[in-house]
Design an enzyme around this catalytic site. Structure first.
Site, PDB file in Angstrom:
ATOM      1  N   TYR A   1     -26.879  42.576  24.613  1.00 16.98           N
ATOM      2  CA  TYR A   1     -26.417  43.209  23.553  1.00 16.98           C
ATOM      3  C   TYR A   1     -24.973  42.472  22.980  1.00 16.98           C
ATOM      4  O   TYR A   1     -25.253  42.315  21.764  1.00 16.98           O
ATOM      5  CB  TYR A   1     -25.669  44.660  24.225  1.00 16.98           C
ATOM      6  CG  TYR A   1     -24.898  45.503  23.240  1.00 16.98           C
ATOM      7  CD1 TYR A   1     -23.623  45.345  22.965  1.00 16.98           C
ATOM      8  CD2 TYR A   1     -25.594  46.473  22.142  1.00 16.98           C
ATOM      9  CE1 TYR A   1     -23.000  46.091  22.062  1.00 16.98           C
ATOM     10  CE2 TYR A   1     -25.160  47.051  21.283  1.00 16.98           C
ATOM     11  CZ  TYR A   1     -23.675  47.010  21.019  1.00 16.98           C
ATOM     12  OH  TYR A   1     -23.226  47.744  20.250  1.00 16.98           O
ATOM     13  N   ASP A   2     -24.046  42.104  23.791  1.00 21.27           N
ATOM     14  CA  ASP A   2     -22.922  41.063  23.333  1.00 21.27           C
ATOM     15  C   ASP A   2     -23.541  39.941  22.461  1.00 21.27           C
ATOM     16  O   ASP A   2     -23.060  39.692  21.375  1.00 21.27           O
ATOM     17  CB  ASP A   2     -22.152  40.792  24.263  1.00 21.27           C
ATOM     18  CG  ASP A   2     -21.143  41.895  24.824  1.00 21.27           C
ATOM     19  OD1 ASP A   2     -20.517  41.976  25.883  1.00 21.27           O
ATOM     20  OD2 ASP A   2     -21.102  42.960  24.378  1.00 21.27           O
TER      21      ASP A   2
ATOM     22  N   GLU B   1       5.793  85.532  11.107  1.00 16.27           N
ATOM     23  CA  GLU B   1       5.344  85.041  12.141  1.00 16.27           C
ATOM     24  C   GLU B   1       6.245  83.514  12.218  1.00 16.27           C
ATOM     25  O   GLU B   1       6.583  83.199  11.313  1.00 16.27           O
ATOM     26  CB  GLU B   1       3.965  84.429  11.825  1.00 16.27           C
ATOM     27  CG  GLU B   1       2.910  85.731  11.474  1.00 16.27           C
ATOM     28  CD  GLU B   1       1.537  85.213  11.024  1.00 16.27           C
ATOM     29  OE1 GLU B   1       1.283  83.907  11.189  1.00 16.27           O
ATOM     30  OE2 GLU B   1       0.528  86.119  10.946  1.00 16.27           O
TER      31      GLU B   1
ATOM     32  N   LYS C   1       6.767  79.891  12.564  1.00 20.41           N
ATOM     33  CA  LYS C   1       6.243  78.771  12.066  1.00 20.41           C
ATOM     34  C   LYS C   1       6.048  77.620  13.320  1.00 20.41           C
ATOM     35  O   LYS C   1       7.090  77.107  13.545  1.00 20.41           O
ATOM     36  CB  LYS C   1       6.620  78.401  10.746  1.00 20.41           C
ATOM     37  CG  LYS C   1       5.833  76.865  10.284  1.00 20.41           C
ATOM     38  CD  LYS C   1       6.481  76.850   8.933  1.00 20.41           C
ATOM     39  CE  LYS C   1       5.564  75.725   7.989  1.00 20.41           C
ATOM     40  NZ  LYS C   1       5.463  74.615   8.677  1.00 20.41           N
TER      41      LYS C   1
ATOM     42  N   ASP D   1       5.225  74.471  15.024  1.00 23.16           N
ATOM     43  CA  ASP D   1       5.354  73.068  14.793  1.00 23.16           C
ATOM     44  C   ASP D   1       4.525  72.279  15.648  1.00 23.16           C
ATOM     45  O   ASP D   1       4.688  71.577  16.634  1.00 23.16           O
ATOM     46  CB  ASP D   1       6.701  72.528  15.235  1.00 23.16           C
ATOM     47  CG  ASP D   1       7.020  71.222  14.406  1.00 23.16           C
ATOM     48  OD1 ASP D   1       6.266  70.784  13.557  1.00 23.16           O
ATOM     49  OD2 ASP D   1       7.965  70.579  14.440  1.00 23.16           O
TER      50      ASP D   1
ATOM     51  N   ARG E   1      -6.949  69.802   9.629  1.00 22.75           N
ATOM     52  CA  ARG E   1      -6.932  70.215   8.310  1.00 22.75           C
ATOM     53  C   ARG E   1      -7.295  68.999   7.404  1.00 22.75           C
ATOM     54  O   ARG E   1      -7.804  69.290   6.238  1.00 22.75           O
ATOM     55  CB  ARG E   1      -5.521  70.475   7.818  1.00 22.75           C
ATOM     56  CG  ARG E   1      -5.076  70.883   6.548  1.00 22.75           C
ATOM     57  CD  ARG E   1      -3.768  71.461   6.493  1.00 22.75           C
ATOM     58  NE  ARG E   1      -3.380  71.991   5.192  1.00 22.75           N
ATOM     59  CZ  ARG E   1      -2.801  70.761   4.435  1.00 22.75           C
ATOM     60  NH1 ARG E   1      -2.165  69.779   4.968  1.00 22.75           N
ATOM     61  NH2 ARG E   1      -2.490  71.331   3.202  1.00 22.75           N
TER      62      ARG E   1
ATOM     63  N   TYR F   1      -3.908  82.401  13.604  1.00 25.80           N
ATOM     64  CA  TYR F   1      -3.339  83.009  12.794  1.00 25.80           C
ATOM     65  C   TYR F   1      -4.088  83.374  11.393  1.00 25.80           C
ATOM     66  O   TYR F   1      -3.469  84.127  10.543  1.00 25.80           O
ATOM     67  CB  TYR F   1      -1.920  82.835  12.620  1.00 25.80           C
ATOM     68  CG  TYR F   1      -1.762  81.170  12.127  1.00 25.80           C
ATOM     69  CD1 TYR F   1      -2.362  80.588  11.014  1.00 25.80           C
ATOM     70  CD2 TYR F   1      -1.015  80.280  12.829  1.00 25.80           C
ATOM     71  CE1 TYR F   1      -2.198  79.240  10.570  1.00 25.80           C
ATOM     72  CE2 TYR F   1      -1.350  78.992  12.454  1.00 25.80           C
ATOM     73  CZ  TYR F   1      -1.644  78.584  11.491  1.00 25.80           C
ATOM     74  OH  TYR F   1      -1.564  77.187  10.766  1.00 25.80           O
TER      75      TYR F   1
ATOM     76  N   LYS G   1      12.024  77.902   6.169  1.00 26.62           N
ATOM     77  CA  LYS G   1      12.302  76.980   6.888  1.00 26.62           C
ATOM     78  C   LYS G   1      13.792  76.778   7.693  1.00 26.62           C
ATOM     79  O   LYS G   1      14.681  77.471   6.958  1.00 26.62           O
ATOM     80  CB  LYS G   1      12.453  75.469   6.415  1.00 26.62           C
ATOM     81  CG  LYS G   1      10.860  75.218   5.978  1.00 26.62           C
ATOM     82  CD  LYS G   1       9.763  74.855   6.877  1.00 26.62           C
ATOM     83  CE  LYS G   1       9.882  73.503   7.567  1.00 26.62           C
ATOM     84  NZ  LYS G   1       9.339  72.322   6.735  1.00 26.62           N
TER      85      LYS G   1
ATOM     86  N   CYS H   1      17.980  42.649 -10.733  1.00 26.51           N
ATOM     87  CA  CYS H   1      16.961  42.981  -9.580  1.00 26.51           C
ATOM     88  C   CYS H   1      17.041  42.018  -8.432  1.00 26.51           C
ATOM     89  O   CYS H   1      17.253  40.668  -8.498  1.00 26.51           O
ATOM     90  CB  CYS H   1      15.622  43.015 -10.129  1.00 26.51           C
ATOM     91  SG  CYS H   1      14.464  43.131  -9.100  1.00 26.51           S
TER      92      CYS H   1
ATOM     93  N   CYS I   1      13.743  39.604  -8.314  1.00 24.83           N
ATOM     94  CA  CYS I   1      13.158  38.927  -9.371  1.00 24.83           C
ATOM     95  C   CYS I   1      14.326  38.477 -10.167  1.00 24.83           C
ATOM     96  O   CYS I   1      14.236  37.269 -11.162  1.00 24.83           O
ATOM     97  CB  CYS I   1      12.159  39.309 -10.109  1.00 24.83           C
ATOM     98  SG  CYS I   1      12.570  40.487 -11.201  1.00 24.83           S
TER      99      CYS I   1
ATOM    100  N   CYS J   1      14.701  47.619 -13.056  1.00 27.18           N
ATOM    101  CA  CYS J   1      14.543  46.077 -13.190  1.00 27.18           C
ATOM    102  C   CYS J   1      13.605  45.862 -14.377  1.00 27.18           C
ATOM    103  O   CYS J   1      12.405  46.658 -14.415  1.00 27.18           O
ATOM    104  CB  CYS J   1      13.719  45.615 -11.929  1.00 27.18           C
ATOM    105  SG  CYS J   1      12.810  44.023 -12.150  1.00 27.18           S
TER     106      CYS J   1
ATOM    107  N   CYS K   1       7.733  40.845 -11.879  1.00 30.35           N
ATOM    108  CA  CYS K   1       8.643  40.969 -10.791  1.00 30.35           C
ATOM    109  C   CYS K   1       7.713  41.318  -9.476  1.00 30.35           C
ATOM    110  O   CYS K   1       6.913  42.084  -9.313  1.00 30.35           O
ATOM    111  CB  CYS K   1       9.476  42.266 -10.808  1.00 30.35           C
ATOM    112  SG  CYS K   1      10.522  42.601  -9.282  1.00 30.35           S
TER     113      CYS K   1
HETATM  114  S1  IVH Z   1      -0.509  80.208   7.633  1.00 30.41           S
HETATM  115  C1  IVH Z   1      -2.594  79.862   3.481  1.00 30.41           C
HETATM  116  N1  IVH Z   1       0.830  80.813   9.658  1.00 30.41           N
HETATM  117  O1  IVH Z   1       2.522  75.432   8.468  1.00 30.41           O
HETATM  118  C2  IVH Z   1      -1.654  79.764   4.475  1.00 30.41           C
HETATM  119  N2  IVH Z   1       0.724  78.209   8.870  1.00 30.41           N
HETATM  120  O2  IVH Z   1       3.638  74.415   6.036  1.00 30.41           O
HETATM  121  C3  IVH Z   1      -1.938  78.931   5.676  1.00 30.41           C
HETATM  122  N3  IVH Z   1       1.621  76.791  10.398  1.00 30.41           N
HETATM  123  O3  IVH Z   1      -0.586  73.997   7.280  1.00 30.41           O
HETATM  124  C4  IVH Z   1      -0.985  78.924   6.600  1.00 30.41           C
HETATM  125  N4  IVH Z   1       2.666  78.512  11.829  1.00 30.41           N
HETATM  126  O4  IVH Z   1      -0.359  74.061   9.879  1.00 30.41           O
HETATM  127  C5  IVH Z   1       0.589  79.888   8.912  1.00 30.41           C
HETATM  128  N5  IVH Z   1       2.132  81.365  11.562  1.00 30.41           N
HETATM  129  C6  IVH Z   1       1.511  80.418  10.842  1.00 30.41           C
HETATM  130  C7  IVH Z   1       1.903  78.971  10.975  1.00 30.41           C
HETATM  131  C8  IVH Z   1       1.436  78.213   9.966  1.00 30.41           C
HETATM  132  C9  IVH Z   1       2.478  77.283  11.573  1.00 30.41           C
HETATM  133  C10 IVH Z   1       1.573  75.566   9.931  1.00 30.41           C
HETATM  134  C11 IVH Z   1       0.118  75.478   9.273  1.00 30.41           C
HETATM  135  C12 IVH Z   1       0.466  75.105   7.527  1.00 30.41           C
HETATM  136  C13 IVH Z   1       1.604  74.486   7.873  1.00 30.41           C
HETATM  137  C14 IVH Z   1       2.381  74.749   6.152  1.00 30.41           C
END
Ligand code: IVH
Length: 695
Positions: free
Chosen positions: A48-49, A128, A130, A132, A151, A238, A327, A421, A424, A439, A445
């Protein structure tokens, strides 16, 4: 006759080489399939190689014969290259961010106004945590998990079916399922699993992950799903995406109960709120609880509970109007500012960048931060040698919030911003009341030129994978890229030199050439206009232009005419939504420059620029119509009427002209209705409009 397979590489004629490459492509494909898909190798590794080496050597002699399906560029079965693509029928959108309690009131006010709710009408919001992590999509057909995806850019993600299969928490079958359903949520790594993984990594002499999010991403996006399986990943569901039938649940909260019943982990903190005060209380409660949670969160997501209202609220560009992310405040840390470097951007802007003593800010090592511009440095009184406060909010580039006065060294001096600059040597000036110093070197540049070419090949422009910033820099400094068209002729001009350059090989060069060839087959007019890097023409504006002019030829003809400001073409240009005089000036200045026109001609000789393809028109009687609203609407607010007309494929204009197709007349309509009568434009009532929306 001698078989081509017996002739040594250096004796092959071009025709023989072509035939031989075809034979090798087929054979290697067959062996790959047998090995990777059927686990039943047909030849020994050595055989193969040898075939692969022969293929590479022929390609090296005849780069012009490299096939599209060449085994050296194929990403098919060999692990360690790329995931297959997965398209989302319902786009996976992102969320807008808010930061303060005040913003929460604004959010609910906006929704109330949009929906035209009276003050005493309850507006339920689900709050909810959020998570991470990384969002995932899991598709179920007749109850069976059939496809997993990341995504990606929201429309196209990566197929991670095999990886999701390894996560124990993901139900692989749904009982009492709706026919077909796509479930969405977040994959994450529990803090304890993250610490354990890092210990393991370190004990194996491998590098550790900066935070659980990176660890989850690094574990999920493994081409070899056995690695994913060896890492412990968790998830919360979710949301849903595509759905075969009408949803049998009326609210988001109800839907979450279904998720639980189907066996998905649903975050236990999720709370139904009745007003802004309860939303804010939840935010502060969860922020307090954050350190004791077993997973990382970076804020709270608020979602309108009623699904019929979510539908009415719809989306603004890439984010829903019915949901928002609140946030947590940015993470901060102190560190030493070692130096201030000046970076020169694509349009010549000089941006000061802070070189920092590396510091951990909320789980991420930070060694650079932007200082924006010279006014910002002066305002904050920043000097080299200062101890500074660095801040990181989400994915935003780290910023310097201020300095710690008490720690300033006694001999530090004010920072003098250069007026030339640094790359340049051209003069750098501030025009009008602009904060940025620019610049004046233009594409002469080197810094501007390199940034310009990086932009040209970037993801939202030509999207030439494998070209990368480093390569652009190298090719530019070797004199291979003098204008953007040289990128497209790289193989013709440097196809022999590149594979033997340090850090390159036949495979990697062939892969890059294949990526360039793919782009040459054609890109849309919107991407093309964006790729040119005309000042002020971002993606959205490029799209508007493409939508209006449809083809490059038509666009060029119109620009030539629009140079005359008294022309119809000019009026047409500045009438496009989002294009004012300032943008038109930049656009026309670009189009009047003969050097630019020459480069565009060279580029379009190498690649096709495809006509703009409008997204499939919604199947509605209003699609393509230009509508004007007048008077007071009673069934819905003006914003809702406008948003719904837009999503039905109509254009909404502010005043009546001969281009108007329909005027929707509410109560107490005034001059616009008069004008419509004068011009013979069709006038309909609000009820008729609502009927058309539903047609
Ligand atoms: S809803 C159209 N629910 O945050 C609504 N997102 O900054 C779609 N995420 O892309 C998202 N926890 O990856 C939703 N309880 C939650 C979430 C959540 C984390 C993330 C998700 C989204 C991103 C947007």
């Amino acid at each position: 006759m001698e078989k081509t397979s017996d002739i040594d590489v250096f004796s092959l004629t071009k025709a023989q080489a072509e035939a031989e490459l075809e034979r090798l492509a087929e054979a290697i494909m067959l062996y790959d399939e047998a090995y990777h898909q059927k686990d039943a190798p047909l030849v020994s590794d050595a055989e193969y190689d040898a075939l692969k080496r022969r293929n590479d050597a022929i390609e090296f002699r005849f780069p012009e014969l490299i096939r599209k399906d060449s085994p050296s560029s194929r990403v098919g079965y060999t692990p360690g290259k790329e995931f297959a693509k997965a398209t989302h029928k319902v786009p996976m959108l992102s969320l807008s961010n808010i930061f303060t309690d005040e913003d929460v009131y604004d959010f609910t006010d906006r929704i109330r106004n949009f929906l035209g709710l009276t003050e005493d009408e309850p507006l339920e919001i689900v709050a909810e945590p959020k998570i991470d992590g990384l969002s995932f999509s899991a598709l179920y057909q007749n109850g069976d998990f059939v496809r997993g995806a990341t995504r990606g850019d929201g429309v196209t993600g990566e197929d991670i079916t095999q990886n999701l299969l390894t996560i124990a928490e993901l139900p692989k079958e749904l009982s009492e399922e709706p026919e077909n359903i796509e479930i969405r949520g977040e994959v994450y790594m529990k803090k304890e699993d993250f610490f354990r993984l890092n210990q393991e990594q370190e004990s194996k002499g491998k590098s550790s992950f900066a935070n659980p999010r990176n660890a989850a991403a690094g574990s999920l996006r493994q081409l070899d799903a056995r690695i994913t399986a060896a890492r412990k990943l968790s998830l919360f569901a979710y949301a849903y995406g595509e759905l075969a039938k009408e949803a049998p649940w009326q609210t988001h909260y109800d839907f979450l109960q279904h998720l639980k019943a189907w066996g998905f982990p649903v975050n236990p903190e999720i709370t139904l709120c009745r007003n802004s005060e309860e939303m804010i209380a939840f935010y502060h409660y969860i922020m307090e609880k954050r350190p004791s949670l077993n997973y990382d969160i970076d804020g709270v997501v608020y979602k309108v509970n009623r699904l019929d209202w979510q539908k009415r609220l719809g989306f603004i560009s890439r984010a829903p109007r019915w949901a928002i992310a609140h946030k947590f405040p940015a993470e901060q840390a102190q560190t030493l500012l070692k130096d201030i470097r000046i970076q020169v951007g694509r349009t010549g802007t000089l941006t000061p960048v802070a070189d920092l003593e590396p510091v951990n800010v909320g789980g991420v090592m930070v060694s650079h931060a932007t200082l924006h511009n010279e006014d910002e440095i002066n305002r904050k009184g920043i000097r080299i040698g200062d101890t500074v406060i660095v801040q990181r909010a989400g994915d935003v580039i780290p910023q310097i919030v201020g300095i710690v006065e008490a720690k300033r060294p006694s001999d530090s001096k004010d920072f003098i911003f250069p007026d030339h600059c640094p790359v340049c040597g051209s003069i750098a000036v501030r025009e009008g009341d602009e904060a940025a110093r620019k610049c004046m070197g233009g594409l002469h540049c080197p810094a501007q030129a390199v940034e310009h070419f990086k932009h040209f090949v970037s993801r939202d422009a030509l999207d030439i994978r494998g070209m990368g910033d480093k390569n652009i820099e190298t090719f530019y400094h070797k004199g291979w890229i003098k204008d953007a068209s040289d990128i497209l002729t790289l193989q013709v001009k440097h196809g022999i030199e590149l594979p033997v350059m340090e850090g390159w090989g036949m495979q990697s060069a062939a892969k890059l050439f294949a990526a360039i060839d793919k782009v040459k087959e054609g890109i849309g007019l919107d991407r093309f206009l964006y790729a040119l890097g005309i000042p002020q023409i971002g993606q959205a504006t490029a799209r508007m232009l493409a939508k209006e002019y449809l083809t490059l030829e038509n666009f060029q003809e119109s620009m030539a005419k629009a140079g005359d400001k008294s022309s119809e073409a000019y009026t047409e240009l500045i009438n496009i939504e989002g294009i004012g005089e300032s943008i038109a000036d930049d656009l026309l200045a670009f189009w009047e420059d003969s050097q630019n026109l020459e480069v565009i001609a060279k580029i379009s000789a190498e690649m096709k620029v495809l006509p703009f393809e409008p997204p499939a028109m919604p199947d509605s009687a209003l699609a393509g119509q230009t509508i004007v609203f007048t008077g007071t609407l009673t069934r819905m607010t003006r914003s809702e009427a406008k948003a719904r007309a837009l999503s039905a494929g109509a254009k909404v204009a502010g005043s009546v002209s001969k281009n108007t197709n329909l005027v929707v007349e509410g109560a107490d309509a005034g001059s616009k209705a008069e004008k419509a009568k004068e011009l013979g434009v069709k006038i309909i009532s609000e009820d008729e409009f609502a009927e058309l929306l539903n047609s």
